[in-house]
Design a protein around this motif. Structure first.
Motif, PDB file in Angstrom:
ATOM      1  N   TRP A   1       1.882   5.448   3.293  1.00  8.36           N
ATOM      2  CA  TRP A   1       1.646   5.178   4.811  1.00  8.36           C
ATOM      3  C   TRP A   1       0.275   4.103   5.236  1.00  8.36           C
ATOM      4  O   TRP A   1       0.656   3.352   6.017  1.00  8.36           O
ATOM      5  N   ARG A   2      -0.642   4.393   4.365  1.00  8.67           N
ATOM      6  CA  ARG A   2      -1.756   3.526   4.590  1.00  8.67           C
ATOM      7  C   ARG A   2      -1.318   2.088   4.238  1.00  8.67           C
ATOM      8  O   ARG A   2      -1.738   1.159   5.005  1.00  8.67           O
ATOM      9  N   TRP A   3      -0.634   1.791   3.221  1.00  4.76           N
ATOM     10  CA  TRP A   3      -0.382   0.638   2.700  1.00  4.76           C
ATOM     11  C   TRP A   3       0.635   0.025   3.862  1.00  4.76           C
ATOM     12  O   TRP A   3       0.653  -1.082   4.090  1.00  4.76           O
ATOM     13  N   ARG A   4       1.456   0.973   4.488  1.00  5.30           N
ATOM     14  CA  ARG A   4       2.484   0.329   5.305  1.00  5.30           C
ATOM     15  C   ARG A   4       1.771  -0.162   6.687  1.00  5.30           C
ATOM     16  O   ARG A   4       2.078  -1.115   7.238  1.00  5.30           O
ATOM     17  N   LEU A   5       0.675   0.736   7.057  1.00  5.75           N
ATOM     18  CA  LEU A   5      -0.098   0.098   8.190  1.00  5.75           C
ATOM     19  C   LEU A   5      -1.026  -0.996   7.872  1.00  5.75           C
ATOM     20  O   LEU A   5      -0.827  -1.946   8.636  1.00  5.75           O
ATOM     21  N   VAL A   6      -1.404  -1.296   6.684  1.00  2.00           N
ATOM     22  CA  VAL A   6      -2.222  -2.530   6.282  1.00  2.00           C
ATOM     23  C   VAL A   6      -1.181  -3.739   6.255  1.00  2.00           C
ATOM     24  O   VAL A   6      -1.460  -4.774   6.824  1.00  2.00           O
ATOM     25  N   ALA A   7      -0.138  -3.524   5.615  1.00  2.00           N
ATOM     26  CA  ALA A   7       0.953  -4.466   5.338  1.00  2.00           C
ATOM     27  C   ALA A   7       1.442  -4.913   6.537  1.00  2.00           C
ATOM     28  O   ALA A   7       1.718  -6.002   6.929  1.00  2.00           O
ATOM     29  N   GLY A   8       1.655  -4.050   7.543  1.00  2.00           N
ATOM     30  CA  GLY A   8       2.184  -4.121   8.866  1.00  2.00           C
ATOM     31  C   GLY A   8       1.350  -5.205   9.865  1.00  2.00           C
ATOM     32  O   GLY A   8       1.680  -5.992  10.449  1.00  2.00           O
TER      33      GLY A   8
ATOM     34  N   VAL B   1       3.582  -8.228   7.035  1.00  2.00           N
ATOM     35  CA  VAL B   1       4.508  -8.021   5.742  1.00  2.00           C
ATOM     36  C   VAL B   1       4.972  -6.542   5.659  1.00  2.00           C
ATOM     37  O   VAL B   1       4.942  -5.899   4.879  1.00  2.00           O
ATOM     38  N   GLU B   2       5.752  -6.197   6.839  1.00  2.00           N
ATOM     39  CA  GLU B   2       6.034  -4.709   6.918  1.00  2.00           C
ATOM     40  C   GLU B   2       7.096  -4.249   6.052  1.00  2.00           C
ATOM     41  O   GLU B   2       7.965  -5.018   5.318  1.00  2.00           O
ATOM     42  N   MET B   3       7.379  -3.044   5.897  1.00  2.00           N
ATOM     43  CA  MET B   3       8.046  -2.327   4.864  1.00  2.00           C
ATOM     44  C   MET B   3       8.761  -1.017   5.331  1.00  2.00           C
ATOM     45  O   MET B   3       7.743  -0.216   5.989  1.00  2.00           O
ATOM     46  N   PRO B   4       9.852  -0.362   5.042  1.00  2.00           N
ATOM     47  CA  PRO B   4      10.126   0.859   5.435  1.00  2.00           C
ATOM     48  C   PRO B   4       9.085   2.029   4.609  1.00  2.00           C
ATOM     49  O   PRO B   4       8.664   1.613   3.567  1.00  2.00           O
ATOM     50  N   LEU B   5       9.012   3.137   5.232  1.00  2.00           N
ATOM     51  CA  LEU B   5       8.127   4.082   4.533  1.00  2.00           C
ATOM     52  C   LEU B   5       8.528   4.561   3.351  1.00  2.00           C
ATOM     53  O   LEU B   5       8.034   4.791   2.294  1.00  2.00           O
TER      54      LEU B   5
ATOM     55  N   THR C   1      10.467   2.754   1.150  1.00  2.00           N
ATOM     56  CA  THR C   1      10.046   1.723   0.173  1.00  2.00           C
ATOM     57  C   THR C   1       8.938   1.879  -0.389  1.00  2.00           C
ATOM     58  O   THR C   1       8.556   1.840  -1.615  1.00  2.00           O
ATOM     59  N   ALA C   2       7.829   2.138   0.773  1.00  2.00           N
ATOM     60  CA  ALA C   2       6.506   2.247   0.344  1.00  2.00           C
ATOM     61  C   ALA C   2       6.132   3.458  -0.740  1.00  2.00           C
ATOM     62  O   ALA C   2       5.314   3.347  -1.363  1.00  2.00           O
ATOM     63  N   VAL C   3       6.699   4.298  -0.245  1.00  2.00           N
ATOM     64  CA  VAL C   3       6.671   5.694  -1.095  1.00  2.00           C
ATOM     65  C   VAL C   3       7.250   5.432  -2.514  1.00  2.00           C
ATOM     66  O   VAL C   3       6.341   5.877  -3.417  1.00  2.00           O
ATOM     67  N   ALA C   4       8.422   5.105  -2.568  1.00  2.00           N
ATOM     68  CA  ALA C   4       8.715   4.745  -3.927  1.00  2.00           C
ATOM     69  C   ALA C   4       7.922   3.762  -4.905  1.00  2.00           C
ATOM     70  O   ALA C   4       7.471   3.945  -5.849  1.00  2.00           O
ATOM     71  N   ALA C   5       7.545   2.705  -3.881  1.00  2.00           N
ATOM     72  CA  ALA C   5       6.708   1.726  -4.928  1.00  2.00           C
ATOM     73  C   ALA C   5       5.441   2.279  -5.116  1.00  2.00           C
ATOM     74  O   ALA C   5       4.830   1.752  -6.147  1.00  2.00           O
ATOM     75  N   TYR C   6       4.777   3.170  -3.999  1.00  2.00           N
ATOM     76  CA  TYR C   6       3.404   3.702  -4.503  1.00  2.00           C
ATOM     77  C   TYR C   6       3.442   4.787  -5.855  1.00  2.00           C
ATOM     78  O   TYR C   6       2.500   4.641  -6.465  1.00  2.00           O
ATOM     79  N   TYR C   7       4.574   5.558  -5.772  1.00  2.00           N
ATOM     80  CA  TYR C   7       4.834   6.319  -7.001  1.00  2.00           C
ATOM     81  C   TYR C   7       4.746   5.517  -8.145  1.00  2.00           C
ATOM     82  O   TYR C   7       4.331   5.939  -9.379  1.00  2.00           O
ATOM     83  N   ARG C   8       5.635   4.453  -8.284  1.00  2.00           N
ATOM     84  CA  ARG C   8       5.677   3.580  -9.317  1.00  2.00           C
ATOM     85  C   ARG C   8       4.488   3.063  -9.812  1.00  2.00           C
ATOM     86  O   ARG C   8       4.044   2.924 -10.920  1.00  2.00           O
ATOM     87  N   SER C   9       3.487   2.467  -8.895  1.00  2.00           N
ATOM     88  CA  SER C   9       2.369   1.990  -9.298  1.00  2.00           C
ATOM     89  C   SER C   9       1.254   3.206  -9.756  1.00  2.00           C
ATOM     90  O   SER C   9       0.626   2.565 -10.581  1.00  2.00           O
ATOM     91  N   GLN C  10       1.266   4.160  -9.108  1.00  2.00           N
ATOM     92  CA  GLN C  10       0.602   5.232  -9.777  1.00  2.00           C
ATOM     93  C   GLN C  10       0.897   5.639 -11.176  1.00  2.00           C
ATOM     94  O   GLN C  10       0.185   5.995 -12.000  1.00  2.00           O
ATOM     95  N   PHE C  11       2.385   5.629 -11.436  1.00  2.00           N
ATOM     96  CA  PHE C  11       2.537   6.009 -12.868  1.00  2.00           C
ATOM     97  C   PHE C  11       2.026   4.960 -13.746  1.00  2.00           C
ATOM     98  O   PHE C  11       1.826   5.095 -14.711  1.00  2.00           O
ATOM     99  N   LEU C  12       2.368   3.467 -13.204  1.00  2.00           N
ATOM    100  CA  LEU C  12       1.795   2.357 -14.063  1.00  2.00           C
ATOM    101  C   LEU C  12       0.459   2.350 -14.374  1.00  2.00           C
ATOM    102  O   LEU C  12      -0.237   2.269 -15.420  1.00  2.00           O
ATOM    103  N   ASN C  13      -0.542   2.859 -13.259  1.00  2.00           N
ATOM    104  CA  ASN C  13      -1.801   3.002 -13.304  1.00  2.00           C
ATOM    105  C   ASN C  13      -2.216   4.109 -14.601  1.00  2.00           C
ATOM    106  O   ASN C  13      -3.263   3.835 -15.196  1.00  2.00           O
ATOM    107  N   ALA C  14      -1.407   4.923 -14.642  1.00  2.00           N
ATOM    108  CA  ALA C  14      -1.887   6.288 -15.254  1.00  2.00           C
ATOM    109  C   ALA C  14      -1.362   5.908 -16.939  1.00  2.00           C
ATOM    110  O   ALA C  14      -1.697   6.930 -17.603  1.00  2.00           O
TER     111      ALA C  14
END
Length: 312
Positions: free
Chosen positions: A65-72, A76-80, A82-95
């Protein structure tokens, strides 16, 4: 700077971050042995994994949600969803990848390609992570001062961290009369005004960041409970926030290194012992990794989707 030189510099910086994390782990093994590391893996239980998974779903939602607010705010808006799925993916890659930031880079680049504006997408992720870290620093310092007894030994380094951040802000402000007329200066001030400090954005960013930090701290407390340590939340909260702040340093091996070093130092500083700190950090690392596994599912589904036209 030539393209080859930039690529070489990036490779050196990447390897330097990995080497830093490896050095921290090597020193820890030398000082406390492998026992605390093995204990951390053995003491991870099913209930702690389930609790961490549930809490991380909330923190991921807040961060997305924070990322979506900043992007908006940057256009460069996005659906929430989409943002949740992308954030899960980024967390997994970071880990799972060295450095702890490759998932964020992947998230920014992928979003940039989808919306056709890589620059704004990169800035959106950078601002989103920076704003979250800034809130975390403020919360950490506030807790250290409010809970003075357990935080006493942490106040000096925390004050140094805040002083450094304040110095960076001061330098940026000083540049106003010299370089803010440049394109970079205009973009910086415009992003700050439209994406972070906008009246409709900053209260929500603050709320999302606060809930996310407290959620991560709750997972840390669960890790402590899993080790059998009987400590009050008031005593553990400063430890959790200090260790989590150190975990944000991008000098690690798939998340390992600074977190364990900070935990060893923090726990020993208040008489709990470095071995316990390392064990707790290992349990937390396992919990955090398992909690990001939905990101692996997102990666697998995306890969399968890309391959479907080729197999039809």
């Amino acid at each position: 700077m030539p393209t080859e030189a930039r690529a070489f510099s990036r490779r050196i910086w990447t390897w330097a971050r990995v080497a830093g994390g490896a050095a921290i782990l090597a020193v820890l093994v030398w000082r406390v042995g492998t026992g605390p590391l093995v204990d951390g893996l053995r003491q991870t239980t099913g209930w702690s994994l389930a609790a961490a998974f549930a809490i991380t779903s909330l923190t991921t939602l807040c961060c997305a949600w924070r990322w979506r607010l900043v992007a908006g705010g940057l256009g460069v808006e996005m659906p929430l969803r989409t943002a949740v799925a992308a954030y899960y993916r980024s967390q997994f890659l970071n880990a799972t990848l060295p450095g702890g930031v490759m998932g964020d880079v992947h998230r920014a680049v992928r979003h940039g390609r989808e919306v056709g504006d890589l620059g704004r997408s990169l800035r959106a992720v950078a601002w989103e992570r920076s704003s979250g870290f800034a809130v975390q620093i403020v919360l950490t310092v506030g807790v250290l001062f409010l809970l003075s007894w357990p935080a006493g030994s942490f106040v000096p380094p925390a004050a140094v961290t805040v002083a450094v951040l304040a110095g960076v802000v001061a330098v940026l402000l000083c540049l106003k009369g010299h370089r803010l007329a440049s394109r970079i200066g205009r973009v910086f001030t415009s992003d700050l005004r439209d994406a972070i400090l906008a009246p409709r954005a900053w209260p929500r960013i603050l709320l999302a960041s606060t809930v996310a930090v407290l959620g991560h701290a709750a997972v840390f407390l669960i890790a402590v409970r899993a080790t059998g340590a009987d400590l009050s939340p008031a005593r553990l909260l400063p430890l959790a926030l200090v260790v989590l702040t150190a975990s944000a340093v991008p000098t690690n091996i798939a998340g390992w290194g600074p977190r364990e070093g900070a935990a060893a130092w923090a726990f020993s500083s208040i008489g709990l012992g470095a071995p316990l700190g390392v064990t707790v950090a290992v349990v937390y690392g396992v919990l955090a990794l398992v909690a990001t596994l939905p990101g692996a599912v997102v990666l697998a589904v995306a890969r399968q989707t890309r391959q479907m036209p080729l197999n039809s």
